[in-house]
Design a protein around this motif. Structure first.
Motif, PDB file in Angstrom:
ATOM      1  N   VAL A 120       1.237  -1.079  -0.013  1.00 54.19           N
ATOM      2  CA  VAL A 120       0.314  -0.095   0.468  1.00 54.19           C
ATOM      3  C   VAL A 120       0.790   0.917  -0.163  1.00 54.19           C
ATOM      4  CG1 VAL A 120      -2.016   1.155   1.080  1.00 54.19           C
ATOM      5  CG2 VAL A 120      -1.569  -1.452   1.156  1.00 54.19           C
ATOM      6  N   GLU A 121       2.222   1.323   0.943  1.00 54.53           N
ATOM      7  CA  GLU A 121       2.794   2.628   0.699  1.00 54.53           C
ATOM      8  C   GLU A 121       3.645   2.517  -0.959  1.00 54.53           C
ATOM      9  OE1 GLU A 121       5.450   1.550   3.697  1.00 54.53           O
ATOM     10  OE2 GLU A 121       4.574   1.895   4.967  1.00 54.53           O
ATOM     11  N   GLU A 122       4.011   1.784  -1.222  1.00 54.65           N
ATOM     12  CA  GLU A 122       4.332   2.354  -2.359  1.00 54.65           C
ATOM     13  C   GLU A 122       2.919   2.734  -3.418  1.00 54.65           C
ATOM     14  OE1 GLU A 122       7.420  -1.397  -2.828  1.00 54.65           O
ATOM     15  OE2 GLU A 122       6.334  -1.816  -3.897  1.00 54.65           O
ATOM     16  N   VAL A 123       2.203   2.169  -3.454  1.00 49.37           N
ATOM     17  CA  VAL A 123       1.263   2.894  -4.119  1.00 49.37           C
ATOM     18  C   VAL A 123       1.402   4.027  -3.258  1.00 49.37           C
ATOM     19  CG1 VAL A 123      -0.951   2.958  -4.607  1.00 49.37           C
ATOM     20  CG2 VAL A 123       0.355   0.335  -5.191  1.00 49.37           C
ATOM     21  N   LEU A 124       1.064   4.819  -2.624  1.00 50.95           N
ATOM     22  CA  LEU A 124       1.119   5.634  -2.656  1.00 50.95           C
ATOM     23  C   LEU A 124       1.784   6.952  -2.796  1.00 50.95           C
ATOM     24  CD1 LEU A 124      -1.182   5.445   1.525  1.00 50.95           C
ATOM     25  CD2 LEU A 124      -2.256   6.118  -0.725  1.00 50.95           C
ATOM     26  N   TYR A 125       3.378   5.775  -2.117  1.00 53.36           N
ATOM     27  CA  TYR A 125       4.255   7.133  -2.141  1.00 53.36           C
ATOM     28  C   TYR A 125       4.323   7.161  -4.132  1.00 53.36           C
ATOM     29  CZ  TYR A 125       7.716   6.924   1.018  1.00 53.36           C
ATOM     30  OH  TYR A 125       7.493   7.192   2.648  1.00 53.36           O
ATOM     31  N   GLN A 126       3.541   6.898  -4.680  1.00 52.29           N
ATOM     32  CA  GLN A 126       3.214   7.833  -6.558  1.00 52.29           C
ATOM     33  C   GLN A 126       2.522   9.305  -6.105  1.00 52.29           C
ATOM     34  OE1 GLN A 126       1.554   4.507  -8.699  1.00 52.29           O
ATOM     35  NE2 GLN A 126       3.113   2.870  -8.033  1.00 52.29           N
ATOM     36  N   PRO A 140       1.733  12.688  -6.077  1.00 52.79           N
ATOM     37  CA  PRO A 140       2.958  13.949  -5.615  1.00 52.79           C
ATOM     38  C   PRO A 140       2.745  14.630  -4.675  1.00 52.79           C
ATOM     39  CG  PRO A 140       0.375  14.484  -8.057  1.00 52.79           C
ATOM     40  CD  PRO A 140       0.697  12.881  -7.207  1.00 52.79           C
ATOM     41  N   ASP A 141       1.952  14.873  -4.131  1.00 56.67           N
ATOM     42  CA  ASP A 141       1.635  15.270  -2.599  1.00 56.67           C
ATOM     43  C   ASP A 141       2.437  14.522  -1.919  1.00 56.67           C
ATOM     44  OD1 ASP A 141      -1.472  17.652  -3.108  1.00 56.67           O
ATOM     45  OD2 ASP A 141       1.061  17.183  -4.505  1.00 56.67           O
ATOM     46  N   ILE A 142       2.887  13.174  -1.068  1.00 58.15           N
ATOM     47  CA  ILE A 142       3.406  13.241  -0.423  1.00 58.15           C
ATOM     48  C   ILE A 142       4.585  12.747  -0.299  1.00 58.15           C
ATOM     49  CG2 ILE A 142       3.146  10.238   0.669  1.00 58.15           C
ATOM     50  CD1 ILE A 142       0.233  10.071   0.084  1.00 58.15           C
ATOM     51  N   VAL A 143       4.853  13.477   0.378  1.00 61.21           N
ATOM     52  CA  VAL A 143       6.580  13.158   1.173  1.00 61.21           C
ATOM     53  C   VAL A 143       7.045  11.797   1.626  1.00 61.21           C
ATOM     54  CG1 VAL A 143       8.165  14.213   2.264  1.00 61.21           C
ATOM     55  CG2 VAL A 143       6.518  15.547   0.928  1.00 61.21           C
ATOM     56  N   GLU A 144       6.521  11.625   2.665  1.00 57.19           N
ATOM     57  CA  GLU A 144       6.282  10.422   3.449  1.00 57.19           C
ATOM     58  C   GLU A 144       5.031  10.034   4.014  1.00 57.19           C
ATOM     59  OE1 GLU A 144      10.416  10.535   5.670  1.00 57.19           O
ATOM     60  OE2 GLU A 144       8.994  11.215   6.708  1.00 57.19           O
ATOM     61  N   VAL A 145       5.216   8.686   4.403  1.00 60.98           N
ATOM     62  CA  VAL A 145       3.712   7.455   4.565  1.00 60.98           C
ATOM     63  C   VAL A 145       4.090   6.461   4.995  1.00 60.98           C
ATOM     64  CG1 VAL A 145       4.121   6.849   1.791  1.00 60.98           C
ATOM     65  CG2 VAL A 145       1.156   6.939   3.261  1.00 60.98           C
ATOM     66  N   ALA A 146       3.982   5.817   5.925  1.00 68.50           N
ATOM     67  CA  ALA A 146       3.286   4.377   6.750  1.00 68.50           C
ATOM     68  C   ALA A 146       1.956   4.951   6.634  1.00 68.50           C
ATOM     69  CB  ALA A 146       4.618   4.533   7.612  1.00 68.50           C
ATOM     70  N   VAL A 147       1.919   3.073   6.202  1.00 68.65           N
ATOM     71  CA  VAL A 147       0.938   2.451   6.676  1.00 68.65           C
ATOM     72  C   VAL A 147       1.131   1.543   7.768  1.00 68.65           C
ATOM     73  CG1 VAL A 147      -1.042   0.537   5.407  1.00 68.65           C
ATOM     74  CG2 VAL A 147       0.371   2.712   4.299  1.00 68.65           C
ATOM     75  N   ILE A 148      -0.426   1.263   8.883  1.00 69.98           N
ATOM     76  CA  ILE A 148      -0.218   0.632   9.963  1.00 69.98           C
ATOM     77  C   ILE A 148      -1.627  -0.360  10.052  1.00 69.98           C
ATOM     78  CG2 ILE A 148       1.647   1.557  10.695  1.00 69.98           C
ATOM     79  CD1 ILE A 148      -0.593   2.590  13.144  1.00 69.98           C
ATOM     80  N   GLY A 149      -1.729  -1.336  11.151  1.00 70.70           N
ATOM     81  CA  GLY A 149      -3.351  -1.871  11.399  1.00 70.70           C
ATOM     82  C   GLY A 149      -3.615  -1.282  12.372  1.00 70.70           C
ATOM     83  N   LEU A 150      -4.733  -0.914  12.430  1.00 70.98           N
ATOM     84  CA  LEU A 150      -5.303  -0.146  13.366  1.00 70.98           C
ATOM     85  C   LEU A 150      -6.759  -1.422  13.892  1.00 70.98           C
ATOM     86  CD1 LEU A 150      -5.140   3.743  12.263  1.00 70.98           C
ATOM     87  CD2 LEU A 150      -3.972   2.475  13.997  1.00 70.98           C
ATOM     88  N   PRO A 151      -7.097  -1.605  15.174  1.00 67.77           N
ATOM     89  CA  PRO A 151      -8.071  -2.088  15.823  1.00 67.77           C
ATOM     90  C   PRO A 151      -9.701  -1.527  15.140  1.00 67.77           C
ATOM     91  CG  PRO A 151      -6.934  -1.381  17.794  1.00 67.77           C
ATOM     92  CD  PRO A 151      -6.378  -0.853  16.369  1.00 67.77           C
ATOM     93  N   ASP A 152     -10.224  -2.371  14.828  1.00 71.96           N
ATOM     94  CA  ASP A 152     -11.026  -2.350  14.354  1.00 71.96           C
ATOM     95  C   ASP A 152     -12.396  -3.185  15.056  1.00 71.96           C
ATOM     96  OD1 ASP A 152     -13.278  -0.046  12.219  1.00 71.96           O
ATOM     97  OD2 ASP A 152     -13.787  -2.310  12.111  1.00 71.96           O
ATOM     98  N   GLU A 153     -13.908  -2.733  14.877  1.00 69.63           N
ATOM     99  CA  GLU A 153     -14.451  -3.343  15.926  1.00 69.63           C
ATOM    100  C   GLU A 153     -15.288  -4.367  15.222  1.00 69.63           C
ATOM    101  OE1 GLU A 153     -16.458  -1.034  19.944  1.00 69.63           O
ATOM    102  OE2 GLU A 153     -17.138  -1.606  18.325  1.00 69.63           O
ATOM    103  N   ARG A 154     -15.529  -4.180  13.855  1.00 66.15           N
ATOM    104  CA  ARG A 154     -16.374  -4.857  12.669  1.00 66.15           C
ATOM    105  C   ARG A 154     -15.194  -5.730  11.858  1.00 66.15           C
ATOM    106  NH1 ARG A 154     -19.264  -1.376   8.056  1.00 66.15           N
ATOM    107  NH2 ARG A 154     -20.525  -3.824   6.837  1.00 66.15           N
TER     108      ARG A 154
END
Length: 505
Positions: A409-415, A417-431
């Motif tokens: 996902v990060e590799e796609v988001l880095y494409q 033009p406005d993104i300088v840095e990005v990190a993708v993580i999993g966050l707890p979700d009830e559903r």
């Protein structure tokens, strides 16, 4: 010589008029399924598909998926199931990597496949509803295969972000079905059902192949909807049903006047894909009168490794013990066995373990060590052989039973033009158990926001991989070497980019 369709063909001969597949509106006998799959196989041969050729299959959980799957297996071709939510670039990568010259796409989800195929000059077959109905062509004998020949190629994202093709052999599929038939004491009068995707290893190997090898009927629901699933269990009088934790939780919280009296025929529910909270198991049993049995497996093990066997104590928090013929070990980072009860990486060896990764000797050598599969999951084992999954060695996010690797996902988001840095993580979700979150640093002056970034990502990623939660920050926390530290994200404020009513599995 073996073929994945042989046991299915045995059941066609023994009980031709028995129901093989059910959907909410139709039924299909073993004889009819055999005739349609043979006609599909003949059509593939006319396109020049031969044994060993790869055939991409993009279809949901419908009877026609089974027709196409059996058709490719009959002629000895390699089925390459693909998520129906895959984008054109994602399907294109699979076409390129597998070398498939033919793709099959369900008529309602054909757009991405059409784009990918057109860009590469490949052949596209549109799979229509009620395909090959009433066609009784020449009977096709199953092609001779070797037990170690690849039967299915399932693409799963790796830590590098590039999807890798998991090679499951004829023996992997046949043995996985045999083990579950024996383990679950399945007979030909069994009535199985699922809302799982058949392009996933759980739905395909543990579900479809096992059902057709046992002579059972198999009810299919697409898309999964909790009320419809509950009604299908009742109306089809299912004896076995399989799903992932989010499905059981959704059914549990559905307002419908159906209880244990309506489910007297349902003898077991099989859960996998992610850990299932103990309270959900207990509440499901109280509401519907059926026990959910947990198991553990991954694509690289044909969806099979451990399971809670019938007639044996089910221990809360455990995914059961090793399946027959399967061995498990818990090892430390050096690959040495750890003491009983101590957590380490789970290793699996057995008849369901993959042949390797397609065209990737390095990845195969890394993940298969002397026949042992390194699962990347952290687990411990008690004195009685019960396995407890305690975490993940890799940064895998499991959203509603689907695997999402942050790097991809990060590799796609880095494409963007406005993104300088990005990190993708999993966050707890009830559903969904976990939700995909992205911490983003944008270029000075950028007006990028969560809604616009999500819309941009939806054009490039499958729906379940698209981040729903975003945190826009000035900088990401880093360690001494410059590595982004996701452990420092606890204080970040993530905001949702989509209303609850629009969330998709």
């Amino acid at each position: 010589m073996p073929n994945v369709t042989e046991r299915f063909r045995d059941n066609v001969a023994l009980r031709p008029d028995a129901i093989a597949l059910r959907s909410p509106d139709h039924t299909m006998s073993y004889r009819d399924l055999d005739c349609r799959s043979a006609a599909f196989a003949a059509a593939l041969r006319q396109l020049g598909v031969a044994a060993g050729d790869r055939v991409v299959l993009v279809a949901p959980t419908v009877p026609e998926f089974a027709i196409a799957f059996l058709g490719t297996q009959l002629i000895g071709a390699i089925t390459v199931p693909v998520n129906t939510m895959a984008t054109a670039p994602e399907i294109g990568h699979i076409l390129d990597d597998s070398g498939a010259m033919v793709a099959i796409a369900w008529h309602a989800t054909r757009e991405s496949a059409e784009q990918a195929v057109e860009q590469r000059g490949r052949t596209l077959v549109i799979l229509e509803a009620d395909a090959f109905a009433g066609i009784h062509g020449e009977r096709i004998e199953p092609a001779d295969r070797l037990i170690d020949d690849t039967a299915v190629l399932l693409y799963t994202s790796g830590t590098t972000g590039k999807p890798k093709g998991v090679e499951l052999t004829v023996a992997n599929l046949v043995e996985t079905a045999r083990i579950f038939i024996e383990q679950l004491r399945m007979g030909p009068d069994e009535r199985m059902g699922t809302g799982l995707p058949l392009f996933h290893v759980f739905g395909l190997a543990v579900g479809l192949v096992t059902a057709l090898h046992s002579g059972a009927s198999f009810s299919l629901l697409t898309p999964f909807e909790p009320r419809a699933m509950i009604e299908m269990i009742r109306d089809h009088r299912l004896t076995m049903v399989s799903g992932v934790p989010t499905m059981w939780n959704a059914m549990l919280h559905t307002a419908i006047d159906i209880g244990p009296a309506d489910f007297t025929h349902l003898r077991l529910a099989a859960s996998g894909g992610a850990s299932l909270p103990a309270q959900v198991i207990q509440a499901f049993s109280e509401r519907f009168g059926c026990t959910i049995l947990e198991g553990y497996g991954l694509t690289e093990s044909s969806g099979a490794a451990t399971y809670n066997p019938l007639g044996r104590e089910q221990r809360v928090g455990s995914v059961g013990s090793a399946l027959p013929g399967t061995s498990i070990e818990i090892r430390d980072l050096r690959g040495e066995l750890v003491p009983q009860g101590v957590a380490g990486e789970l290793y699996v060896r057995g008849p369901s373990v993959m042949k390797g990764y397609w065209n990737s000797d390095d990845a195969t050598a890394s993940e298969l060590v002397d026949g042992w599969l390194k699962t990347g999951d952290l687990a411990c084992c008690d004195a009685d052989g019960y396995v407890y999954i305690v975490g993940r060695a890799k940064d895998l996010i499991i959203r509603g039973g689907y695997n999402v690797y942050p790097r991809e996902v990060e590799e796609v988001l880095y494409q963007h033009p406005d993104i300088v840095e990005v990190a993708v993580i999993g966050l707890p979700d009830e559903r969904y158990g976990e939700e995909v979150g992205a911490a983003v640093v944008t270029a000075p002056g950028s007006t990028l926001n969560a809604v616009s970034l999500r819309a941009w990502a939806k054009q490039r990623l499958s729906a379940y991989k698209v981040p729903h939660l975003f945190a826009f920050v000035d900088e990401l926390p880093k360690g001494p070497t410059g590595k982004i530290l996701t452990s420092g994200f606890a204080g970040l404020r993530f905001v949702t980019a989509v209303p609850e009513s629009e969330r998709t599995a």
